[in-house]
Every structure is written in C-alpha cells, then in structure tokens.
Design a protein around this motif. Structure first.
Motif, PDB file in Angstrom:
ATOM      1  N   LYS A 226       0.829  -1.201   0.000  1.00 47.36           N
ATOM      2  CA  LYS A 226       0.000   0.000   0.000  1.00 47.36           C
ATOM      3  C   LYS A 226       0.865   1.253   0.000  1.00 47.36           C
ATOM      4  O   LYS A 226       0.619   2.202  -0.774  1.00 47.36           O
ATOM      5  CB  LYS A 226      -0.922  -0.013   1.224  1.00 47.36           C
ATOM      6  CG  LYS A 226      -1.794   1.225   1.342  1.00 47.36           C
ATOM      7  CD  LYS A 226      -2.656   1.172   2.602  1.00 47.36           C
ATOM      8  CE  LYS A 226      -3.479   2.441   2.735  1.00 47.36           C
ATOM      9  NZ  LYS A 226      -4.293   2.421   3.978  1.00 47.36           N
ATOM     10  N   ASP A 227       1.898   1.294   0.837  1.00 50.91           N
ATOM     11  CA  ASP A 227       2.771   2.469   0.896  1.00 50.91           C
ATOM     12  C   ASP A 227       3.519   2.670  -0.418  1.00 50.91           C
ATOM     13  O   ASP A 227       3.642   3.795  -0.919  1.00 50.91           O
ATOM     14  CB  ASP A 227       3.773   2.320   2.042  1.00 50.91           C
ATOM     15  CG  ASP A 227       3.097   2.314   3.410  1.00 50.91           C
ATOM     16  OD1 ASP A 227       1.956   2.818   3.496  1.00 50.91           O
ATOM     17  OD2 ASP A 227       3.697   1.792   4.373  1.00 50.91           O
ATOM     18  N   ARG A 230       1.112   3.945  -3.108  1.00 52.32           N
ATOM     19  CA  ARG A 230       0.772   5.348  -2.892  1.00 52.32           C
ATOM     20  C   ARG A 230       1.919   6.268  -3.291  1.00 52.32           C
ATOM     21  O   ARG A 230       1.720   7.307  -3.928  1.00 52.32           O
ATOM     22  CB  ARG A 230       0.398   5.570  -1.420  1.00 52.32           C
ATOM     23  CG  ARG A 230      -0.013   7.016  -1.142  1.00 52.32           C
ATOM     24  CD  ARG A 230      -0.483   7.214   0.289  1.00 52.32           C
ATOM     25  NE  ARG A 230       0.574   6.920   1.243  1.00 52.32           N
ATOM     26  CZ  ARG A 230       0.566   5.882   2.078  1.00 52.32           C
ATOM     27  NH1 ARG A 230      -0.450   5.022   2.058  1.00 52.32           N
ATOM     28  NH2 ARG A 230       1.563   5.684   2.918  1.00 52.32           N
ATOM     29  N   GLU A 231       3.136   5.875  -2.943  1.00 52.91           N
ATOM     30  CA  GLU A 231       4.297   6.678  -3.313  1.00 52.91           C
ATOM     31  C   GLU A 231       4.501   6.698  -4.825  1.00 52.91           C
ATOM     32  O   GLU A 231       4.854   7.722  -5.404  1.00 52.91           O
ATOM     33  CB  GLU A 231       5.548   6.123  -2.625  1.00 52.91           C
ATOM     34  CG  GLU A 231       6.802   6.938  -2.855  1.00 52.91           C
ATOM     35  CD  GLU A 231       6.761   8.301  -2.190  1.00 52.91           C
ATOM     36  OE1 GLU A 231       7.643   9.129  -2.497  1.00 52.91           O
ATOM     37  OE2 GLU A 231       5.851   8.544  -1.361  1.00 52.91           O
ATOM     38  N   ASP A 263      13.686   7.161   3.448  1.00 50.09           N
ATOM     39  CA  ASP A 263      12.480   6.517   2.914  1.00 50.09           C
ATOM     40  C   ASP A 263      12.845   5.343   2.014  1.00 50.09           C
ATOM     41  O   ASP A 263      12.200   4.282   2.065  1.00 50.09           O
ATOM     42  CB  ASP A 263      11.654   7.538   2.129  1.00 50.09           C
ATOM     43  CG  ASP A 263      11.158   8.667   3.014  1.00 50.09           C
ATOM     44  OD1 ASP A 263      11.052   8.443   4.239  1.00 50.09           O
ATOM     45  OD2 ASP A 263      10.880   9.758   2.490  1.00 50.09           O
TER      46      ASP A 263
END
Length: 402
Positions: A226-227, A230-231, A263
């Motif tokens: 999911k992360d 989204r990124e 990140d």
C-alpha cells in the motif's frame, strides 16, 4: 473603480497561403508602380503590345503565390515571363524584382544548384541582349546585376542552412527530452513496482506456508504494498504534472533528493534487506539536478538489488568532497545479471544521468562476490551544517539517541 484598459494587440504577420498571397501582391504593386510610364505619357509602342506586356507582368508576379510550394517551376516560369516582357515591351520596367524574389526562394528551399543555374541563365540571356544592341543594359549594369543575383542566392543559402541547423537542434532537444522522460518514468515507476512485486510474492508465500499465522505476517507485506503504490502514484502524478506544464498546486510531499534516503532504506528493509546508510564529509546544499540524480541512482540501484541480486545486505554511502558528490551502493548478492539475462535499462539510465551532469558512473563486482554501483557527480557548493545527513540515525530508520 478604475476601468481596465485593454492592452493593444500586436498585429500578426500572415503565414502560410496568406503570406504567399501577400508577397505576390506586394511585388505586383512595386512592379506596377515602376511600370506606370508605359500607360502615361508619350507612346513608344502600340496599346496591344502594352496590354501583352502587362499580362506578362501580372502573370510573373502572380506566379510568386506558388513559389514556396513549387520553387523551381515557379522561378523558371518567372524567368521566362520576364525575358518575354523585356523582349516585347519598349519600356524598361522593374519586373526583374519578381525573378530576384523567386531566385531567393529557390535557394532558401535548399535547391542551391538550381538557383545557381537559373541565375547564370538569366545573366547569360541579359548579356546576350546587351551584345545584340540593348542600350538599356550596359557593362556596368550587367556587373551590378551579377552582384545582386549572387548576393540573393547566397542569402537564400544562408537562410536554408540556419533553418536546417535550427531543425537539427530542435530534433536533438526533443530526443534528449524523450530520453530524460523515459529515465524519469523508469526510475519512478520501476522502483515502486519492484517493491510491490517482491512484497506481494512474500505475502503469497507466507499465506501458503503458514495458513494460520500467515495472515498476520502477510499483513505487513500488504501494508508495504500500500505504501509503495501510494508513493508511486504520488511521484507519477508529480512527473506527469511537470510534463503537462499546467498551473497545479505545489506538491506537499518533499522533493526527491538525498534527504529522502531514509524513505528508500525503509522501503528496501520491508523486503527483507539489511540496509545501512552512511555519509562522509561535510553536508552541503546540493544543486537540485545533482540532488535528484543522486537520489535516482540510489533508487535504481536498490531496485536492481531487490529484483536481481538475491542479496541480504546493502550499504549506501555518500561522500561530500570539495567539488564532487560520490554515491556508492554495495550489496552482498550474486552480482549483475549475465549478459542477455535481462531486458532492463537501469544501469544505462544511471550512466546517462551521471554523464548529463558531467560526472561518471562505474559498476563492477566486489571481492566478496557482491556488486557495487559508484557515481561521482560534480557539485561545488557552500556547506550547510544544520541539515541532517542521510547517514544519521533518523535516515537509518533508528530513533534519535539522547
């Protein structure tokens, strides 16, 4: 309330067919004004001859409407009509202007040899008329006419060369822009899609091997998916927004740069890699293009490690020298893909990024069997000590120490 005064509009010059018609009309007016003495004053020829001469005059000037689309046939027709005019008419009008315009267009359209041939033909015929007793053109006038025609052909040739160079530069810039966009999209999409692929495979493996406890462990992988997605959407939206050049609101997320190495490291750790980030030298404010290139090189290197290297540990090191920034990514995997074993262009894109900034990128195996990507980018800049380094505790995903 003060009324708003509209700004005056600049007149637009005609283009295309309108420009061709305007050129023909202007030349016709100039030639007609210079030939009015054939209609006014004492007669030197019959009205029938004058009518024929004016028909040739109008035909030669009107033919200029097609000069840009059919330069050689038009110039040939104008030359023939001009010769016929001077043979028929007893008045020496300025119809040669139409031939000069047509000759310039032939040279400007890239037909240099035909322009030289037509100019030479016009000079030979004019010289022949002088030798046969044409008292309107003497040797001095013939010499001056030669200079005018040579100058016109040269000007047309220079213009054609300048346009060719401009087209070549435009094509080169378009090719470079396409390559830059391809590299940017490859780095933005490829990295996150690779992470999604690795995490989804891990989630499926955990569900199959451990039906009872697998869902809880697979939840972590799904969160990472999911992360990453989204990124990927955020960076892709930002890139497409720049390409569209529309007035959108400024992005609230930080711009990609070395400040976001934490990140990248955190995303790589979620795939099972042991990622270590360190920095050497005094931190400095980097030019935006250098900061982005260094970030993309690290991002692509981590993508390649995740997809191909079968590594367990990766070290990302940045070194701030007096005039250069060095970025190095080393893994303990099996090394690069054998030639012919993959279709990606990651290393090529990283090398192009480095070369575009005047730097260099080298790759090769390590002594322990891993692989190293090392980029050196020129970046003279003033030090900026208050910025946190990418190798700090927070960049490594660790809590700050008291």
């Amino acid at each position: 309330m003060v009324p708003r005064v509209p700004s005056p509009r600049r007149p637009r010059l005609p283009s295309g067919r309108a420009a061709d018609a305007a050129l023909a009309a202007v030349v016709l007016v100039l030639v007609a004004v210079g030939s009015l003495r054939s209609l006014i004053g004492e007669r030197q020829e019959s009205w029938e001859t004058t009518a024929l001469a004016w028909a040739l005059l109008v035909a030669a000037c009107a033919a200029l409407y097609a000069c840009r689309r059919h330069p050689v046939p038009t110039a040939t027709f104008v030359l023939a009509a001009t010769i016929a005019y001077y043979l028929v008419s007893a008045y020496d009008g300025p119809l040669l202007v139409a031939f000069v315009v047509a000759l310039y267009t032939v040279a400007a359209e890239g037909r240099l040899r035909m322009a030289i041939l037509l100019a030479a033909l016009g000079l030979l015929l004019t010289g022949a008329g002088t030798l046969l007793g044409n008292h309107d053109v003497n040797g001095v006038a013939l010499f001056m006419m030669t200079g005018w025609l040579v100058g016109v052909v040269a000007l047309g040739w220079v213009r054609e060369n300048r346009l060719a160079l401009a087209r070549e530069a435009e094509q080169r810039a378009a090719s470079e822009e396409r390559l830059r966009i391809a590299r940017e999209l490859h780095d933005v999409v490829g990295h996150h899609i690779s992470l999604i692929n690795v995490q989804s495979a891990a989630a499926l493996r955990r569900l199959r091997k451990d039906p009872e406890g697998g869902p809880e462990r697979a939840e972590e992988a799904l969160g990472a998916i999911k992360d990453a997605s989204r990124e990927a959407l955020r960076e892709l939206r930002t890139t497409l927004g720049v390409l569209r050049q529309v007035d959108e609101s400024a992005p609230t997320a930080p711009v990609a740069g070395l400040d976001r190495l934490g990140d990248l490291a955190a995303a790589a750790r979620r795939t099972g890699l042991d990622v270590r980030v360190s920095t050497d030298g005094e931190r400095r404010r980097l030019p935006a293009e250098v900061d982005l290139a260094a970030y993309r090189i690290v991002q692509e290197s981590l993508t390649n490690v995740t997809r191909h290297a079968q590594a367990t540990a990766v070290t990302v090191r940045t070194e701030h020298g007096p005039r250069h920034l060095t970025v190095e990514v080393t893994d303990n995997g099996r090394g690069p893909i054998p030639l012919g074993g993959g279709s990606g262009s990651g290393i090529t894109g990283m090398r192009e990024r480095a070369r575009a900034l005047g730097g260099e990128l080298t790759t090769g195996p390590t002594l322990n069997g891993g692989f190293t990507v090392r980029a050196t980018l020129p970046c003279p800049a003033a030090p900026l000590a208050h910025l946190p380094g990418p190798g700090s505790a927070m960049a490594n995903g660790e809590p700050p120490r008291p």
